[in-house]
Design a protein around this motif. Sequence first.
Motif, PDB file in Angstrom:
ATOM      1  N   PHE A  63       0.872  -1.093   0.083  1.00 41.19           N
ATOM      2  CA  PHE A  63      -0.037   0.270  -0.078  1.00 41.19           C
ATOM      3  C   PHE A  63       0.823   1.187  -0.054  1.00 41.19           C
ATOM      4  O   PHE A  63       1.936   1.346   0.690  1.00 41.19           O
ATOM      5  N   VAL A  64       0.628   2.213  -1.002  1.00 45.79           N
ATOM      6  CA  VAL A  64       1.292   3.345  -0.855  1.00 45.79           C
ATOM      7  C   VAL A  64       0.331   4.599  -0.620  1.00 45.79           C
ATOM      8  O   VAL A  64      -0.927   4.689  -0.970  1.00 45.79           O
ATOM      9  N   LEU A  65       0.772   5.643   0.157  1.00 39.96           N
ATOM     10  CA  LEU A  65       0.053   6.957   0.389  1.00 39.96           C
ATOM     11  C   LEU A  65       0.570   8.087  -0.478  1.00 39.96           C
ATOM     12  O   LEU A  65       1.524   8.522   0.086  1.00 39.96           O
ATOM     13  N   ASP A 123      -0.050  20.837   0.479  1.00 36.73           N
ATOM     14  CA  ASP A 123      -1.196  21.662   0.864  1.00 36.73           C
ATOM     15  C   ASP A 123      -1.091  23.089   0.053  1.00 36.73           C
ATOM     16  O   ASP A 123      -0.210  23.969   0.219  1.00 36.73           O
ATOM     17  N   ARG A 124      -2.065  23.079  -0.992  1.00 39.33           N
ATOM     18  CA  ARG A 124      -2.167  24.307  -1.795  1.00 39.33           C
ATOM     19  C   ARG A 124      -2.659  25.506  -1.005  1.00 39.33           C
ATOM     20  O   ARG A 124      -2.584  26.731  -1.485  1.00 39.33           O
ATOM     21  N   ASP A 125      -3.158  25.432   0.329  1.00 38.29           N
ATOM     22  CA  ASP A 125      -3.738  26.426   0.678  1.00 38.29           C
ATOM     23  C   ASP A 125      -2.658  27.147   1.811  1.00 38.29           C
ATOM     24  O   ASP A 125      -2.907  28.199   2.545  1.00 38.29           O
ATOM     25  N   GLY A 126      -1.367  26.700   1.605  1.00 38.93           N
ATOM     26  CA  GLY A 126      -0.350  27.387   2.315  1.00 38.93           C
ATOM     27  C   GLY A 126       0.088  27.167   3.742  1.00 38.93           C
ATOM     28  O   GLY A 126       0.624  27.771   4.477  1.00 38.93           O
ATOM     29  N   ALA A 127      -0.715  26.034   4.090  1.00 39.74           N
ATOM     30  CA  ALA A 127      -0.545  25.507   5.489  1.00 39.74           C
ATOM     31  C   ALA A 127       0.880  24.847   5.838  1.00 39.74           C
ATOM     32  O   ALA A 127       1.100  24.410   6.999  1.00 39.74           O
ATOM     33  N   GLY A 128       1.819  24.514   5.053  1.00 37.44           N
ATOM     34  CA  GLY A 128       2.760  24.221   5.122  1.00 37.44           C
ATOM     35  C   GLY A 128       3.001  22.504   5.406  1.00 37.44           C
ATOM     36  O   GLY A 128       3.710  22.229   6.486  1.00 37.44           O
ATOM     37  N   GLN A 129       2.219  21.786   4.997  1.00 39.55           N
ATOM     38  CA  GLN A 129       2.163  20.471   5.386  1.00 39.55           C
ATOM     39  C   GLN A 129       1.780  19.626   4.211  1.00 39.55           C
ATOM     40  O   GLN A 129       1.364  20.089   3.054  1.00 39.55           O
ATOM     41  N   TRP A 130       1.934  18.212   4.399  1.00 45.86           N
ATOM     42  CA  TRP A 130       1.737  17.417   3.222  1.00 45.86           C
ATOM     43  C   TRP A 130       0.375  16.582   3.608  1.00 45.86           C
ATOM     44  O   TRP A 130       0.060  16.301   4.658  1.00 45.86           O
ATOM     45  N   ILE A 131      -0.383  16.444   2.412  1.00 44.02           N
ATOM     46  CA  ILE A 131      -1.784  15.681   2.505  1.00 44.02           C
ATOM     47  C   ILE A 131      -1.548  14.514   1.856  1.00 44.02           C
ATOM     48  O   ILE A 131      -1.260  14.302   0.742  1.00 44.02           O
TER      49      ILE A 131
END
Length: 229
Positions: free
Chosen positions: A6-8, A13-21
């Motif tokens: 399984f791969v995620l 985040d394009r809203d500038g939250a500085g995180q990966w989704i």
Amino acid sequence: MAGRKFVLPLAEDRDGAGQWIATNCLGFPRKSTVDLTGLRGVDLLAEVTVLPHAVERFQQRGGGHRDPDRAHKELYAALAPTVRAVRKPPGWCRTRAADLYLVAGEHDEFCLPCRAGSGKRPYDVITCIHRAGYLFGKPLGAKVCEVAVEPDSKAARLVHRGLRKGGRLSWHRPAWVKVAKPAKWWLVFNNRTAAVVRWEPGSARPLVLTHVVDGRSLLVRLVDRVLGR
């Protein structure tokens, strides 16, 4: 499960939250051999599963309701009349490679990349992209707006004043506008004025402002008149 991995996939985040989704969960080996390119409308939508991330993107850039369940129904309603499946995205869409793409709208403005399904349906819709998505969520001015009201009129003065400070594009009529005007979108200014928007994709200034609504108080309008503004 033996023999399965399984791969995620992650997206910034394009809203500038500085995180990966994490945008989806992919199981390998997996490949859909079902051809959906001959289907249209509700028959096509019955063969795909819309993942939560796609609903979230519709909420952010497509005018979807804050409640995810309502937004899911709104997305379905927006796609159903015109949706079709294609192997390549529209020319305007610079998205990552996918197994299939759903395209919908008068100007093919919706593009929804799909991967082979993780459930009972052959494909999963992993995100929702709108051609005008870059125009939402930030102040907009004259660089992207064409003013199509009577020159030197009160409406023209109001809209030019609003554009100098920047307006925000909205899918929904402002609550203070009592008379419904036919509109794809509204450009809303912070002084209770707004303009009806006609969209012309591909144009240097794609937002055409065709009608202005003044929701300011009578006192404010009288002061403006006295000051000659």
